[in-house]
Design a protein around this motif. Structure first.
Motif, PDB file in Angstrom:
ATOM      1  N   GLU A 142       0.812  -1.219   0.000  1.00 59.35           N
ATOM      2  CA  GLU A 142       0.000   0.000   0.000  1.00 59.35           C
ATOM      3  C   GLU A 142       0.845   1.268   0.000  1.00 59.35           C
ATOM      4  O   GLU A 142       0.470   2.282  -0.587  1.00 59.35           O
ATOM      5  N   ASN A 143       1.986   1.223   0.677  1.00 59.08           N
ATOM      6  CA  ASN A 143       2.842   2.413   0.770  1.00 59.08           C
ATOM      7  C   ASN A 143       4.183   2.242   0.060  1.00 59.08           C
ATOM      8  O   ASN A 143       5.009   3.144   0.090  1.00 59.08           O
ATOM      9  N   GLY A 144       4.394   1.088  -0.548  1.00 58.50           N
ATOM     10  CA  GLY A 144       5.621   0.872  -1.311  1.00 58.50           C
ATOM     11  C   GLY A 144       6.884   0.899  -0.477  1.00 58.50           C
ATOM     12  O   GLY A 144       7.956   1.259  -0.980  1.00 58.50           O
ATOM     13  N   LEU A 145       6.787   0.518   0.802  1.00 57.22           N
ATOM     14  CA  LEU A 145       7.971   0.577   1.662  1.00 57.22           C
ATOM     15  C   LEU A 145       8.944  -0.544   1.333  1.00 57.22           C
ATOM     16  O   LEU A 145       8.555  -1.658   1.015  1.00 57.22           O
ATOM     17  N   ARG A 146      10.215  -0.225   1.432  1.00 60.68           N
ATOM     18  CA  ARG A 146      11.268  -1.226   1.340  1.00 60.68           C
ATOM     19  C   ARG A 146      11.403  -1.906   2.704  1.00 60.68           C
ATOM     20  O   ARG A 146      10.992  -1.360   3.727  1.00 60.68           O
ATOM     21  N   ALA A 147      12.055  -3.065   2.721  1.00 54.66           N
ATOM     22  CA  ALA A 147      12.236  -3.788   3.982  1.00 54.66           C
ATOM     23  C   ALA A 147      12.996  -2.938   4.996  1.00 54.66           C
ATOM     24  O   ALA A 147      12.662  -2.919   6.181  1.00 54.66           O
ATOM     25  N   VAL A 148      14.014  -2.199   4.543  1.00 53.00           N
ATOM     26  CA  VAL A 148      14.799  -1.381   5.464  1.00 53.00           C
ATOM     27  C   VAL A 148      13.953  -0.252   6.041  1.00 53.00           C
ATOM     28  O   VAL A 148      14.131   0.145   7.208  1.00 53.00           O
ATOM     29  N   GLY A 246       9.875 -10.156  -1.318  1.00 48.87           N
ATOM     30  CA  GLY A 246       9.086  -9.108  -0.679  1.00 48.87           C
ATOM     31  C   GLY A 246       9.103  -7.809  -1.464  1.00 48.87           C
ATOM     32  O   GLY A 246       8.129  -7.053  -1.465  1.00 48.87           O
ATOM     33  N   HIS A 247      10.200  -7.546  -2.166  1.00 48.13           N
ATOM     34  CA  HIS A 247      10.310  -6.318  -2.961  1.00 48.13           C
ATOM     35  C   HIS A 247       9.311  -6.321  -4.122  1.00 48.13           C
ATOM     36  O   HIS A 247       8.992  -5.258  -4.670  1.00 48.13           O
ATOM     37  N   SER A 248       8.825  -7.519  -4.484  1.00 49.48           N
ATOM     38  CA  SER A 248       7.842  -7.625  -5.565  1.00 49.48           C
ATOM     39  C   SER A 248       6.535  -6.930  -5.193  1.00 49.48           C
ATOM     40  O   SER A 248       5.764  -6.552  -6.082  1.00 49.48           O
ATOM     41  N   LEU A 249       6.279  -6.766  -3.906  1.00 51.46           N
ATOM     42  CA  LEU A 249       5.082  -6.046  -3.460  1.00 51.46           C
ATOM     43  C   LEU A 249       5.179  -4.567  -3.829  1.00 51.46           C
ATOM     44  O   LEU A 249       4.208  -3.958  -4.278  1.00 51.46           O
ATOM     45  N   ARG A 250       6.345  -3.989  -3.635  1.00 54.47           N
ATOM     46  CA  ARG A 250       6.584  -2.593  -4.008  1.00 54.47           C
ATOM     47  C   ARG A 250       6.438  -2.428  -5.522  1.00 54.47           C
ATOM     48  O   ARG A 250       5.805  -1.479  -6.001  1.00 54.47           O
ATOM     49  N   HIS A 251       7.011  -3.368  -6.267  1.00 57.14           N
ATOM     50  CA  HIS A 251       6.878  -3.326  -7.722  1.00 57.14           C
ATOM     51  C   HIS A 251       5.416  -3.437  -8.148  1.00 57.14           C
ATOM     52  O   HIS A 251       4.974  -2.751  -9.079  1.00 57.14           O
ATOM     53  N   ALA A 252       4.685  -4.329  -7.487  1.00 59.40           N
ATOM     54  CA  ALA A 252       3.278  -4.539  -7.840  1.00 59.40           C
ATOM     55  C   ALA A 252       2.472  -3.262  -7.665  1.00 59.40           C
ATOM     56  O   ALA A 252       1.630  -2.919  -8.510  1.00 59.40           O
ATOM     57  N   ALA A 253       2.723  -2.551  -6.573  1.00 60.52           N
ATOM     58  CA  ALA A 253       2.001  -1.304  -6.314  1.00 60.52           C
ATOM     59  C   ALA A 253       2.321  -0.259  -7.375  1.00 60.52           C
ATOM     60  O   ALA A 253       1.436   0.456  -7.860  1.00 60.52           O
ATOM     61  N   ALA A 254       3.585  -0.182  -7.765  1.00 59.28           N
ATOM     62  CA  ALA A 254       4.000   0.809  -8.759  1.00 59.28           C
ATOM     63  C   ALA A 254       3.374   0.522 -10.121  1.00 59.28           C
ATOM     64  O   ALA A 254       2.891   1.437 -10.802  1.00 59.28           O
ATOM     65  N   VAL A 255       3.390  -0.743 -10.536  1.00 61.11           N
ATOM     66  CA  VAL A 255       2.802  -1.109 -11.827  1.00 61.11           C
ATOM     67  C   VAL A 255       1.299  -0.864 -11.819  1.00 61.11           C
ATOM     68  O   VAL A 255       0.728  -0.365 -12.792  1.00 61.11           O
ATOM     69  N   ALA A 256       0.642  -1.184 -10.702  1.00 56.33           N
ATOM     70  CA  ALA A 256      -0.801  -0.951 -10.599  1.00 56.33           C
ATOM     71  C   ALA A 256      -1.123   0.535 -10.705  1.00 56.33           C
ATOM     72  O   ALA A 256      -2.099   0.931 -11.366  1.00 56.33           O
ATOM     73  N   LEU A 257      -0.304   1.371 -10.060  1.00 60.35           N
ATOM     74  CA  LEU A 257      -0.518   2.816 -10.122  1.00 60.35           C
ATOM     75  C   LEU A 257      -0.288   3.340 -11.538  1.00 60.35           C
ATOM     76  O   LEU A 257      -1.034   4.205 -12.020  1.00 60.35           O
ATOM     77  N   LEU A 258       0.711   2.809 -12.210  1.00 62.87           N
ATOM     78  CA  LEU A 258       0.988   3.224 -13.581  1.00 62.87           C
ATOM     79  C   LEU A 258      -0.142   2.793 -14.515  1.00 62.87           C
ATOM     80  O   LEU A 258      -0.562   3.537 -15.404  1.00 62.87           O
ATOM     81  N   ASP A 259      -0.656   1.595 -14.312  1.00 59.37           N
ATOM     82  CA  ASP A 259      -1.803   1.126 -15.101  1.00 59.37           C
ATOM     83  C   ASP A 259      -3.023   2.019 -14.899  1.00 59.37           C
ATOM     84  O   ASP A 259      -3.775   2.295 -15.835  1.00 59.37           O
TER      85      ASP A 259
END
Length: 306
Positions: A142-148, A246-259
């Motif tokens: 939801e917020n595109g946070l990285r693990a760190v 886990g980083h694939s979640l951040r990617h998923a959010a970005a692609v969804a927003l771009l779509d």
């Protein structure tokens, strides 16, 4: 070497002179000491490195690390030797060493929205670790946070305003925190999680270990531990692979927003990328017909070439 100071003393002096966050200082220590350990392992004098050593070290990093880690280590050691030469301690043997070219693609693939829903549904609510991990997954999507960034969250970073709840995020490589809005349901879930914690001081971590492992005290979850836990959740859901993490979640959010928007700039803001060229990688994974790659490439070129 034109100084009686030891390598360790020089590294400490260099890092102390930099205005960076404590977590970044730790990363610099790791990256810089790695070069000198490499010299020792290769039978080379660590206090007398030569130009040839710099090129061989770059090749070693390429063969043993990801391009991202290789660039981070190279950037650190190049900065150190530039500083050493400026202070007349050492010749800058890394002056001509170029960074590693980053491939124009993801190291990890994005999850589909269906896969994200499946992952979320596969995590229960019965145990503390279930509720904790579900919130971590939500924050990474939801917020595109990285693990760190998840690891760095303190209780004092949570703003439970009834109309505009937010979190204060210490980004990758940043030395200050930025405010990010969160949903009301996310705020409620975080409040409930904190209520289960024995300590609620503002400096306490939001996400911590839940048992004393081999006598060790409860501690802040590290970025590696968070990645491992999310990876374990992906595996249980039947989604884990070499290209899914886990980083694939951040990617998923970005692609969804771009779509959804067909506009790369909201995605850049969401991901907190400084360079829009980094965000442009997501174009390849977008299914939106509104995304015209040629127009975006022209626009990016105009932005980065004033």
């Amino acid at each position: 070497m034109n100084t009686p100071k030891t390598i360790r003393q020089l590294i400490d002096e260099y890092i102390d002179a930099r205005d960076i966050a404590p977590t970044s200082k730790k990363s610099y220590h790791t990256a810089l000491h790695y070069f000198f350990r490499y010299m020792v392992k290769k039978g080379r004098p660590a206090d007398k490195p030569e130009v040839g050593d710099s090129g061989r070290y770059r090749q070693h990093l390429l063969e043993t690390h990801s391009v991202y880690t290789a660039n981070m280590y190279l950037s650190a050691i190049k900065g150190l030797f530039k500083w050493l030469q400026k202070n007349d301690y050492w010749r800058n043997i890394f002056e001509e060493v170029r960074p590693v070219k980053i491939p124009d693609t993801f190291s990890k693939l994005p999850l589909t929205l269906g896969q994200v829903k499946h992952l979320f549904a596969s995590i229960g609510n019965e145990k503390f670790v279930d509720r904790r991990d579900k919130i971590i997954v939500r924050l990474m999507f939801e917020n595109g946070l990285r693990a760190v960034e998840v690891s760095r969250l303190n209780i004092g970073d949570l703003v439970f305003h009834p109309e505009a709840p937010a979190i204060m995020v210490m980004g990758k490589g940043a030395d200050f925190k930025r405010s990010m809005n969160i949903s009301v349901s996310m705020a409620e879930a975080l409040q409930a999680l904190i209520a289960e914690s024995p300590e609620t001081y503002k400096t306490e971590p939001v996400f911590r270990s839940h048992w004393k492992h081999y006598g060790e005290p409860v501690h802040r979850l590290t970025a590696n531990e968070i990645s491992q836990f999310v990876g374990s959740r992906l595996k249980r859901a039947g989604l884990k692979s070499d290209k899914i993490s886990g980083h694939s979640l951040r990617h998923a959010a970005a692609v969804a927003l771009l779509d959804q928007t067909g506009d790369i700039f909201p995605v850049q803001t969401f991901l907190r990328h400084q360079n829009p060229k980094t965000t442009s990688i997501y174009i390849k994974h977008s299914q939106k017909s509104l995304v015209d790659k040629r127009k975006l490439e022209t626009l990016l070129a105009n932005l980065t070439n004033p």
